[in-house]
Design a protein around this motif. Structure first.
Motif, PDB file in Angstrom:
ATOM      1  N   ALA B 209       0.844  -1.198   0.000  1.00 26.21           N
ATOM      2  CA  ALA B 209       0.000   0.000   0.000  1.00 26.21           C
ATOM      3  C   ALA B 209       0.876   1.244   0.000  1.00 26.21           C
ATOM      4  CB  ALA B 209      -0.911  -0.004   1.213  1.00 26.21           C
ATOM      5  N   ILE B 210       0.715   2.054  -1.039  1.00 27.20           N
ATOM      6  CA  ILE B 210       1.512   3.281  -1.154  1.00 27.20           C
ATOM      7  C   ILE B 210       0.563   4.463  -1.329  1.00 27.20           C
ATOM      8  CG2 ILE B 210       3.411   4.406  -2.376  1.00 27.20           C
ATOM      9  CD1 ILE B 210       4.134   1.750  -3.579  1.00 27.20           C
ATOM     10  N   GLU B 211       0.830   5.554  -0.634  1.00 25.50           N
ATOM     11  CA  GLU B 211      -0.009   6.738  -0.817  1.00 25.50           C
ATOM     12  C   GLU B 211       0.186   7.288  -2.220  1.00 25.50           C
ATOM     13  OE1 GLU B 211      -1.071   8.602   3.494  1.00 25.50           O
ATOM     14  OE2 GLU B 211       0.732   9.346   2.543  1.00 25.50           O
ATOM     15  N   ASP B 212      -0.934   7.760  -2.803  1.00 23.02           N
ATOM     16  CA  ASP B 212      -0.911   8.059  -4.238  1.00 23.02           C
ATOM     17  C   ASP B 212      -0.057   9.274  -4.627  1.00 23.02           C
ATOM     18  OD1 ASP B 212      -2.568   9.960  -3.240  1.00 23.02           O
ATOM     19  OD2 ASP B 212      -4.393   9.185  -4.173  1.00 23.02           O
ATOM     20  N   ASP B 213       0.524   9.969  -3.649  1.00 17.70           N
ATOM     21  CA  ASP B 213       1.402  11.077  -4.053  1.00 17.70           C
ATOM     22  C   ASP B 213       2.831  10.590  -4.346  1.00 17.70           C
ATOM     23  OD1 ASP B 213       1.961  10.466  -1.425  1.00 17.70           O
ATOM     24  OD2 ASP B 213       2.367  12.537  -0.830  1.00 17.70           O
ATOM     25  N   LYS B 214       3.092   9.322  -4.059  1.00 16.23           N
ATOM     26  CA  LYS B 214       4.435   8.797  -4.340  1.00 16.23           C
ATOM     27  C   LYS B 214       4.416   8.082  -5.679  1.00 16.23           C
ATOM     28  CE  LYS B 214       4.771   8.294   0.602  1.00 16.23           C
ATOM     29  NZ  LYS B 214       3.827   9.407   0.646  1.00 16.23           N
ATOM     30  N   LYS B 215       4.243   8.872  -6.735  1.00 14.53           N
ATOM     31  CA  LYS B 215       4.016   8.299  -8.076  1.00 14.53           C
ATOM     32  C   LYS B 215       5.214   7.507  -8.565  1.00 14.53           C
ATOM     33  CE  LYS B 215       0.281  11.161  -9.493  1.00 14.53           C
ATOM     34  NZ  LYS B 215       0.096  11.956  -8.274  1.00 14.53           N
ATOM     35  N   GLU B 216       6.409   8.033  -8.302  1.00 16.16           N
ATOM     36  CA  GLU B 216       7.631   7.394  -8.804  1.00 16.16           C
ATOM     37  C   GLU B 216       7.790   6.006  -8.191  1.00 16.16           C
ATOM     38  OE1 GLU B 216      10.675   7.237 -11.362  1.00 16.16           O
ATOM     39  OE2 GLU B 216       9.159   8.821 -11.221  1.00 16.16           O
ATOM     40  N   SER B 217       7.550   5.911  -6.874  1.00 16.21           N
ATOM     41  CA  SER B 217       7.683   4.616  -6.194  1.00 16.21           C
ATOM     42  C   SER B 217       6.675   3.618  -6.736  1.00 16.21           C
ATOM     43  CB  SER B 217       7.459   4.786  -4.687  1.00 16.21           C
ATOM     44  OG  SER B 217       8.530   5.472  -4.122  1.00 16.21           O
ATOM     45  N   ILE B 218       5.453   4.090  -6.934  1.00 19.07           N
ATOM     46  CA  ILE B 218       4.409   3.190  -7.441  1.00 19.07           C
ATOM     47  C   ILE B 218       4.827   2.651  -8.812  1.00 19.07           C
ATOM     48  CG2 ILE B 218       1.996   3.052  -8.185  1.00 19.07           C
ATOM     49  CD1 ILE B 218       1.380   5.250  -6.128  1.00 19.07           C
ATOM     50  N   LYS B 219       5.315   3.553  -9.645  1.00 18.20           N
ATOM     51  CA  LYS B 219       5.713   3.178 -11.003  1.00 18.20           C
ATOM     52  C   LYS B 219       6.841   2.131 -10.977  1.00 18.20           C
ATOM     53  CE  LYS B 219       7.785   5.873 -14.101  1.00 18.20           C
ATOM     54  NZ  LYS B 219       8.152   7.243 -14.516  1.00 18.20           N
ATOM     55  N   LEU B 220       7.839   2.416 -10.136  1.00 15.55           N
ATOM     56  CA  LEU B 220       8.989   1.515 -10.066  1.00 15.55           C
ATOM     57  C   LEU B 220       8.609   0.138  -9.542  1.00 15.55           C
ATOM     58  CD1 LEU B 220      11.827   3.855  -8.790  1.00 15.55           C
ATOM     59  CD2 LEU B 220      11.851   2.478 -10.881  1.00 15.55           C
ATOM     60  N   LEU B 221       7.827   0.115  -8.463  1.00 15.78           N
ATOM     61  CA  LEU B 221       7.453  -1.176  -7.882  1.00 15.78           C
ATOM     62  C   LEU B 221       6.619  -1.969  -8.865  1.00 15.78           C
ATOM     63  CD1 LEU B 221       6.699  -0.590  -4.102  1.00 15.78           C
ATOM     64  CD2 LEU B 221       8.765  -1.399  -5.198  1.00 15.78           C
ATOM     65  N   LYS B 222       5.693  -1.282  -9.564  1.00 14.16           N
ATOM     66  CA  LYS B 222       4.852  -1.990 -10.540  1.00 14.16           C
ATOM     67  C   LYS B 222       5.720  -2.574 -11.644  1.00 14.16           C
ATOM     68  CE  LYS B 222       0.233  -0.377  -9.859  1.00 14.16           C
ATOM     69  NZ  LYS B 222      -0.804   0.597 -10.121  1.00 14.16           N
ATOM     70  N   LYS B 223       6.761  -1.823 -11.997  1.00 13.37           N
ATOM     71  CA  LYS B 223       7.636  -2.256 -13.082  1.00 13.37           C
ATOM     72  C   LYS B 223       8.405  -3.518 -12.674  1.00 13.37           C
ATOM     73  CE  LYS B 223      11.626  -0.476 -15.538  1.00 13.37           C
ATOM     74  NZ  LYS B 223      12.579   0.637 -15.424  1.00 13.37           N
ATOM     75  N   PHE B 224       8.844  -3.550 -11.432  1.00 14.80           N
ATOM     76  CA  PHE B 224       9.713  -4.658 -11.019  1.00 14.80           C
ATOM     77  C   PHE B 224       8.952  -5.840 -10.421  1.00 14.80           C
ATOM     78  CE2 PHE B 224      12.837  -1.231 -11.189  1.00 14.80           C
ATOM     79  CZ  PHE B 224      13.790  -1.844 -11.971  1.00 14.80           C
ATOM     80  N   CYS B 225       7.671  -5.666 -10.195  1.00 13.47           N
ATOM     81  CA  CYS B 225       6.907  -6.744  -9.560  1.00 13.47           C
ATOM     82  C   CYS B 225       6.390  -7.717 -10.606  1.00 13.47           C
ATOM     83  CB  CYS B 225       5.744  -6.179  -8.744  1.00 13.47           C
ATOM     84  SG  CYS B 225       4.810  -7.474  -7.960  1.00 13.47           S
ATOM     85  N   LYS B 226       6.944  -8.925 -10.596  1.00  7.00           N
ATOM     86  CA  LYS B 226       6.512  -9.928 -11.575  1.00  7.00           C
ATOM     87  C   LYS B 226       5.698 -11.041 -10.908  1.00  7.00           C
ATOM     88  CE  LYS B 226       8.956  -8.271 -15.091  1.00  7.00           C
ATOM     89  NZ  LYS B 226       8.762  -6.879 -14.645  1.00  7.00           N
ATOM     90  N   ASN B 227       5.485 -10.898  -9.631  1.00  3.87           N
ATOM     91  CA  ASN B 227       4.840 -11.960  -8.871  1.00  3.87           C
ATOM     92  C   ASN B 227       3.343 -11.666  -8.765  1.00  3.87           C
ATOM     93  OD1 ASN B 227       3.928 -13.674  -6.806  1.00  3.87           O
ATOM     94  ND2 ASN B 227       5.958 -13.677  -5.839  1.00  3.87           N
ATOM     95  N   GLU B 228       2.504 -12.617  -9.251  1.00  2.37           N
ATOM     96  CA  GLU B 228       1.065 -12.304  -9.257  1.00  2.37           C
ATOM     97  C   GLU B 228       0.433 -12.389  -7.868  1.00  2.37           C
ATOM     98  OE1 GLU B 228       1.137 -16.688 -10.347  1.00  2.37           O
ATOM     99  OE2 GLU B 228       2.344 -14.919 -10.761  1.00  2.37           O
ATOM    100  N   ARG B 229       1.205 -12.890  -6.880  1.00  3.58           N
ATOM    101  CA  ARG B 229       0.655 -12.906  -5.514  1.00  3.58           C
ATOM    102  C   ARG B 229       0.796 -11.533  -4.859  1.00  3.58           C
ATOM    103  NH1 ARG B 229       3.796 -17.552  -2.747  1.00  3.58           N
ATOM    104  NH2 ARG B 229       2.505 -17.188  -0.903  1.00  3.58           N
ATOM    105  N   ILE B 230       1.590 -10.671  -5.481  1.00  4.34           N
ATOM    106  CA  ILE B 230       1.813  -9.344  -4.900  1.00  4.34           C
ATOM    107  C   ILE B 230       1.065  -8.284  -5.710  1.00  4.34           C
ATOM    108  CG2 ILE B 230       3.550  -7.630  -4.256  1.00  4.34           C
ATOM    109  CD1 ILE B 230       5.598  -9.948  -4.237  1.00  4.34           C
ATOM    110  N   THR B 231       0.242  -7.499  -5.057  1.00  2.42           N
ATOM    111  CA  THR B 231      -0.411  -6.379  -5.742  1.00  2.42           C
ATOM    112  C   THR B 231       0.079  -5.078  -5.132  1.00  2.42           C
ATOM    113  OG1 THR B 231      -2.280  -6.714  -4.274  1.00  2.42           O
ATOM    114  CG2 THR B 231      -2.569  -7.439  -6.530  1.00  2.42           C
ATOM    115  N   ILE B 232       0.109  -4.048  -5.961  1.00  4.35           N
ATOM    116  CA  ILE B 232       0.531  -2.734  -5.484  1.00  4.35           C
ATOM    117  C   ILE B 232      -0.665  -1.804  -5.583  1.00  4.35           C
ATOM    118  CG2 ILE B 232       2.045  -0.770  -5.973  1.00  4.35           C
ATOM    119  CD1 ILE B 232       3.817  -3.346  -7.172  1.00  4.35           C
TER     120      ILE B 232
END
Lengths: 310, 511
Positions: B209-232
């Motif tokens: 869970a990331i607060e929506d003002d941290k756009k860069e972090s959200i983008k990066l984590l989504k990019k590197f997350c390949k595991n379908e058990r993990i949602t961002i």
């Protein structure tokens, strides 16, 4: 919008500003005597407050500056007839500030609405002076007893209705030429809406008070339109709007839970009608508010909102 | 345009939309040089503390255990630099009370020579048993990095059998940026840390869970997350969204019962910093010896996020920030829930997420409460702060408890909006302390009363038993006497008969 909007002093000041339209309407109909009453009230309130604070050994300036004493004074001044002699408002404000507020521990500690306590004190002690309203467009300085009062007075619509009904008249046969009350109520309504928009007053009490008043008077009106006035009449006469937005909403003496505020406001609305229709006084805001003030600790206790996780 | 009007599904009642008071132009993670000296507290949290296992004068290596635990309510401590232990004594802690606690002081040798901590479990944690990894975490001294400082291994243990792992990357308070900086610097470490924890805690899924003002972090984590058990999930930037109870409610719709914890509803919550620490410990064999600290405030030209070795002094860390000279106010942790400190004589501990350096401002004087009710519109726990204040102020604890004093999370939203500037949370903390004291006293008096009552009961019982015994004795005696009497009578009667016979015989003889 949820951030801190203003401090307590500013809240009090905003409420006083919101009274301007209603007061202006009073001035139009009753003349500058209204302003003289307000000035007298403010001077008395500040002096009384300063005196008691000094006796209590508390710093005077911060408390005087919080605006609460001025607000109490203004509310009482516009609630009493503008032609009442000067000592009426002085006594009333003294009672409100000293007995209604400071003896309980000052701002925040008074269980009763100080202005309404002062009003009730005046009404039961000086019923004659408290029920003589000036006729419209006859603003005078009878405050200082410089002219004969009798010739200038007229009855308010509520008063007139009550007397005529006692004389056996039917409501339908009455004619109301008195439009001042309507305009004054409208003035306070606009000011009240301003307070709602500025989020200084929560909507619960004004809305439920009006609802209680309309429902109670509506039921009676449906039962017998010839002996009971219509809800619309009750809305625009007496101190209805002043009560709904400025008096019942005094946060210190009102209920503080959301549901509690609804019960509190609704009950005041109902009691206003009960006293207006069946009681001995033409208007009933002061008694309705004071009665409900007593019940606030109980209402608050039993209307606690559901807490997270309970 | 429409998007901004859409209300996020992850919102909650109450709370405050607060802007970062001192936004940074760039959120970089700056590694600062090794300090000359570190002061490592044995106590990570109020309560238990680790026991030093080194002595003064001993040479230690970076990552070496210097304090062990014999209680799972604390975590071991590791040397954060290599050098010589120069002192083991009590030092002032970064706390309002100014209380002292046991610390180990190490002077650097400038080498930063690491101890070899490697064990079998490295890159391929998938092949390790959860127990092995759990022990690794336990021995690496990892505690909650969000601020609470609760030992991670214990929290994981409590959450056994949980269904969801929630990664708290909300950056609980405005102004703090250390989690954001960490996520931007090490997005893969975060994801892999989550995978490690998923592997051992047994949860089916993880939500970051990331607060929506941290756009860069959200983008990066989504990019590197390949595991379908993990949602961002991006959640609204609204203060107290990071409070555990609120986070669980807004993400899963589950309300943690009053007095309960996330583990009670099958959820494990971990701060994102903790996950990076887990990754470092499990995969890279690095125990917890550093953390990210945000240095910000009105007296600082540009807020910075610094990667700091634990135990470095505040002065040393603040030396890397551009601070206005003159008297400044120091505050540890957030602007809402942090503590004001006197001076800078403290060291960075495992839960120091932020240091505020503020220009002194005059605090507005508190006025009387007018019960306006602003506070109860912002309370995320849906309490009535105005009533709690009234009863706390008058020390009416019973009534305050009736109004659910103990459910207050001390987030400070109420104090923040109070038009009368009343430090409401201070009153609640006071009332809670008073309640603890009264409960303790009550337990003591209850025990004393119980002891007394039992003594009375015992004396009474003894008396009764004795009386019963006496009664029984008396009865037995009486019975015996009655029996004796019958016997005597029988004997007498027999005697009589014998006598009579004798007399008769004598008479006959005489005849």
């Amino acid at each position: 919008m949820r951030d801190k909007v203003m401090g307590t002093n500013q809240v009090m000041r905003q409420v006083i500003y919101a009274l301007v339209l209603g007061v202006a309407a009073q001035v139009v109909f009753f003349g500058f005597s209204v302003l003289v009453q307000i000035a007298l009230a403010i001077v008395t309130a500040l002096s009384a407050e300063a005196l008691v604070l000094r006796m209590r050994g508390i710093q005077i300036t911060p408390s005087l500056c919080d605006g609460s004493a001025v607000l109490t004074a203004v509310l009482l001044a516009i609630a009493i007839p503008s032609i009442a002699p000067w000592w009426i408002i002085v006594l009333g404000v003294l009672f409100a500030i000293v007995f209604g507020k400071q003896l309980f521990g000052g701002l925040g500690n008074n269980p009763f609405n100080p202005a309404m306590l002062g009003y009730a004190f005046l009404l039961v002690s000086y019923p004659l002076q408290m029920t003589q309203w000036p006729s419209e467009f006859q603003g005078v300085l009878s405050i200082f007893e410089l002219s004969a009062v009798d010739a200038l007075t007229g009855a308010t619509n509520l008063d007139y209705t009550k007397t005529q009904l006692m004389l056996g008249e039917s409501i339908g046969a009455l004619t109301f030429e008195n439009i001042s009350q309507m305009w004054i109520n409208l003035g306070f309504l606009v000011g009240g809406i301003y307070l709602l928009l500025r989020r200084i007053v929560f909507w619960h009490i004004p809305l439920s008070l009006v609802l209680g008043l309309v429902l109670m008077s509506g039921v009676l009106y449906l039962i017998d339109p010839s002996s009971y006035s219509s809800p619309a009449f009750h809305l625009i006469n007496g101190a209805t709007m002043l009560a709904a937005f400025f008096i019942a909403t005094d946060p210190v003496s009102a209920s503080t839970t959301p549901l509690g505020r609804l019960i509190y406001g609704f009950s005041i609305g109902v009691i206003i009608i009960v006293i207006r229709v069946f009681g001995g006084y033409p208007d009933a805001v002061a008694f309705a508010v004071l009665l409900m003030n007593i019940t606030v600790p109980l209402i608050d206790y039993y209307t606690q909102p559901k807490v997270f996780g309970k | 345009m429409l998007e901004s009007w859409r209300v996020s599904k992850f919102t909650f009642k109450g709370g405050l939309v607060l802007e970062n008071p001192f936004p940074a132009k760039e959120i970089d993670l700056i590694r600062i040089p090794l300090p000359d000296k570190v002061v490592l507290p044995m106590q990570q949290r109020i309560g238990e503390q680790a026991k030093p296992c080194v002595s003064v004068g001993e040479h230690v290596l970076t990552g070496q255990v210097i304090a062990t635990i014999d209680d799972d309510r604390c975590a071991p401590v590791h040397a954060s630099i290599s050098g010589t232990v120069v002192a083991i004594d009590n030092q002032v802690m970064a706390h309002q009370s100014g209380l002292k606690a046991l610390c180990v002081t190490i002077e650097s040798d400038g080498e930063d020579e690491w101890i070899d901590n490697s064990v079998a479990c490295t890159e391929n944690y998938d092949f390790c048993t959860p127990d092995t990894i759990y022990n690794k975490i336990r021995l690496s001294g990892i505690v909650g990095m969000g601020g609470a400082g609760f030992p991670t291994h214990t929290k994981v243990q409590f959450a056994e059998g949980c269904h969801t792992l929630i990664v708290n990357a909300t950056e609980c308070e405005p102004g703090i940026m250390c989690d954001d900086a960490l996520m931007q610097a090490y997005p893969t470490k975060v994801i892999r840390g989550v995978e490690v924890l998923l592997h051992i805690c047994g949860a089916e899924k993880a939500i970051i869970a990331i607060e929506d003002d941290k756009k860069e972090s959200i983008k990066l984590l989504k990019k590197f997350c390949k595991n379908e058990r993990i949602t961002i999930e991006a959640i609204p930037t609204k203060y107290t969204s990071g409070a555990e109870k609120i986070l669980v409610k807004s993400l899963l719709g589950i309300e943690i019962p009053s007095g309960g914890y996330a583990s009670d509803v099958g959820v494990l919550c971990q701060n994102v910093g903790t996950l990076v620490a887990i990754f470092d410990a499990v995969v890279e064999n690095r125990p917890l010896i550093s953390r990210v600290v945000t240095v910000t405030g009105s007296a600082i030209k540009e807020p910075k996020n610094l990667q700091v070795r634990l135990g470095a002094s505040y002065d040393y860390v603040l030396g890397f920030a551009d601070i206005d000279p003159g008297e400044n106010d120091i505050r540890m942790a957030g602007m809402m829930m942090g503590v004001d400190l006197k001076g800078t004589d403290y060291s960075i501990s495992k839960n120091t997420n932020c240091i505020f350096v503020n220009k002194p401002i005059e605090k507005a004087a508190a006025q009387e409460c007018i019960r306006c009710g602003m506070c109860n519109t912002v309370c995320p726990m849906e309490l009535l702060p105005q009533q709690l204040y009234w009863y706390s102020k008058s020390s009416n604890i019973e009534k305050a408890l009736d109004y659910n004093l103990l459910d207050c999370i001390e987030c400070g939203c109420c104090s923040h909006v109070c038009p009368s500037n009343i430090p409401l949370v201070d009153y609640y903390q006071f009332a809670k302390a008073l309640n603890r004291q009264q409960t303790k006293e009550k337990v003591q008096t209850d025990n004393a009363r119980e002891r007394f009552e039992f003594r009375e009961f015992r004396l009474e019982r003894n008396k009764q038993e004795r009386a019963e015994m006496m009664e029984a004795k008396k009865k037995a005696l009486k019975e015996k006497m009655a029996k004796d009497k019958v016997q005597k009578e029988a004997i007498a009667a027999a005697q009589e008969r014998v006598n009579a016979a004798k007399t008769a015989k004598e008479l006959e003889d005489a005849r």
